[in-house]
Design a protein around this motif. Structure first.
Motif, short mmCIF file in Angstrom:
data_model
loop_
_atom_site.label_atom_id
_atom_site.label_comp_id
_atom_site.label_asym_id
_atom_site.label_seq_id
_atom_site.Cartn_x
_atom_site.Cartn_y
_atom_site.Cartn_z
N VAL A 198 0.81 -1.22 0.00
CA VAL A 198 0.00 0.00 0.00
C VAL A 198 0.85 1.27 0.00
O VAL A 198 0.31 2.37 -0.05
N GLY A 199 2.18 1.12 0.07
CA GLY A 199 3.05 2.28 -0.04
C GLY A 199 3.44 2.92 1.27
O GLY A 199 4.05 4.00 1.28
N LEU A 200 3.13 2.29 2.39
CA LEU A 200 3.54 2.86 3.68
C LEU A 200 5.05 2.78 3.85
O LEU A 200 5.67 3.69 4.42
N VAL A 201 5.65 1.68 3.38
CA VAL A 201 7.10 1.53 3.46
C VAL A 201 7.67 1.39 2.05
O VAL A 201 6.98 0.97 1.12
N ASN A 202 8.94 1.74 1.92
CA ASN A 202 9.62 1.67 0.63
C ASN A 202 10.28 0.33 0.39
O ASN A 202 10.58 -0.02 -0.76
N ALA A 203 10.54 -0.41 1.46
CA ALA A 203 11.20 -1.71 1.32
C ALA A 203 10.97 -2.53 2.58
O ALA A 203 10.84 -1.98 3.68
N VAL A 204 10.92 -3.85 2.40
CA VAL A 204 10.88 -4.79 3.52
C VAL A 204 12.15 -5.62 3.48
O VAL A 204 12.48 -6.22 2.45
N LEU A 205 12.87 -5.64 4.58
CA LEU A 205 14.14 -6.35 4.68
C LEU A 205 14.00 -7.53 5.64
O LEU A 205 13.07 -7.57 6.44
N PRO A 206 14.92 -8.49 5.56
CA PRO A 206 14.76 -9.72 6.36
C PRO A 206 14.69 -9.49 7.87
O PRO A 206 13.95 -10.18 8.57
N ASP A 207 15.48 -8.54 8.38
CA ASP A 207 15.51 -8.35 9.83
C ASP A 207 15.87 -6.89 10.14
O ASP A 207 16.06 -6.07 9.24
N ALA A 208 15.96 -6.59 11.43
CA ALA A 208 16.19 -5.21 11.86
C ALA A 208 17.53 -4.68 11.37
O ALA A 208 17.64 -3.52 10.95
N ALA A 209 18.56 -5.53 11.43
CA ALA A 209 19.89 -5.08 11.00
C ALA A 209 19.88 -4.73 9.51
O ALA A 209 20.48 -3.72 9.09
N ALA A 210 19.20 -5.54 8.71
CA ALA A 210 19.13 -5.28 7.28
C ALA A 210 18.31 -4.04 6.99
O ALA A 210 18.62 -3.27 6.06
N ALA A 211 17.25 -3.81 7.77
CA ALA A 211 16.43 -2.61 7.59
C ALA A 211 17.25 -1.35 7.89
O ALA A 211 17.20 -0.36 7.15
N LEU A 212 18.02 -1.40 8.97
CA LEU A 212 18.86 -0.26 9.31
C LEU A 212 19.92 -0.04 8.23
O LEU A 212 20.19 1.11 7.83
N GLU A 213 20.51 -1.12 7.74
CA GLU A 213 21.52 -0.99 6.70
C GLU A 213 20.93 -0.36 5.44
O GLU A 213 21.56 0.49 4.81
N ARG A 214 19.71 -0.76 5.08
CA ARG A 214 19.07 -0.16 3.91
C ARG A 214 18.78 1.31 4.14
O ARG A 214 18.98 2.14 3.23
#
Length: 281
Positions: free
Chosen positions: A190-206
């Protein structure tokens, strides 16, 4: 670092590449927001803005959940902010609430983009906070909810105003009326987030990668782009185009463009001066 009394709410790390990271650091309390959190956040973001060195800000968190929003004991504590027992107190309530809202407004008003890196729950006031950011990325276990409806109140720190401009209005209403959780994959759809990453560390890295890429661009062009995008959200196209003519006349810089073109051709980061600092009053 920001604290009220002996309580530390978050830490701020300014990196050499123009990226700053503000990390919520009360995982033992699910990074809930006490009243003192709000002016502390406002002051930290305004300081980064005034100093002019920050070109992108990452808003991160610690622990299993990004934030469970406003601490429930705030509502049970009898704070003067929650007193609407007579006309004078209702006027004071309005002023106090607008001051709380303004503590999240600074994220939208900052000249640099703000990117939220979200893991686990992003609930209640935390969703108000995330909605005020420019970009959001999350971990696969992330979920979002307009939690306030469960405690008999309408969300009031900006999510009801910002969310319908981020996601389809029907989705915003569904969340606001039901309080149901929106999982990571649907949040992406729905466009709330730009990307979904496997875990918290990957989300922060992105989030850091996005911030790093932004920080290589002209900070004047980035600031101008954010000003134009924000204005266009709430104004008719013709008004927004007129605003753009005035804005572009203020920020158009042939020298800056030359440096940007050279960097682009070399496929290298641009060498740009930071924005001018703003002296405190």
């Amino acid at each position: 670092m920001s604290d009220a009394g002996n309580e530390v709410f978050f830490q701020v790390d300014e990196r050499a590449n123009g990226v700053s990271v503000l990390t919520l650091c009360r995982p033992e309390r699910l990074n809930t927001m006490a009243p003192a959190f709000f002016p502390a956040l406002r002051d930290a973001v305004q300081r980064l803005q005034a100093e002019g060195r920050t070109r992108a800000l990452v808003l991160a968190s610690t622990g299993k959940h990004f934030s469970a929003g406003m601490a429930l004991d705030v509502f049970a504590s009898g704070l003067s902010l929650t007193d609407t027992s007579d006309a004078r107190r209702r006027l004071a309530f309005q002023t106090g609430l607008r001051q709380l809202m303004a503590c999240f407004d600074v994220l939208e008003q900052a000249h640099f983009p703000v990117i939220a890196a979200i893991q686990g729950g992003c609930l209640g006031g935390a969703l108000d906070l995330a909605a005020a950011c420019d970009l959001r990325v999350c971990s696969a276990d992330a979920f979002f909810a307009v939690q306030e409806i469960h405690i008999g109140m309408a969300a009031d720190l900006g999510v009801l105003q910002r969310l319908p401009k981020i996601v389809p209005p029907g989705v915003a209403r569904e969340l606001a009326f039901t309080g149901e959780r929106l999982g990571a994959e649907r949040a992406l759809a729905v466009g709330l987030v730009n990307a979904v990453l496997p875990d918290a560390a990957a989300a922060l890295e992105r989030a850091l990668q996005l911030a790093g890429a932004i920080a290589t661009k002209s900070p004047v062009a980035i600031a101008g782009s954010k000003l134009a995008l924000n204005y266009a959200v709430d104004h008719p196209t013709m008004d927004a185009l007129q605003q753009m003519t005035l804005l572009q006349s203020a920020i158009f810089d042939i020298g800056e463009m030359g440096r940007a073109i050279e960097a682009w051709q070399r496929k290298a980061p641009g060498e740009f001066a930071p924005l001018a600092p703003v002296a405190p009053l």
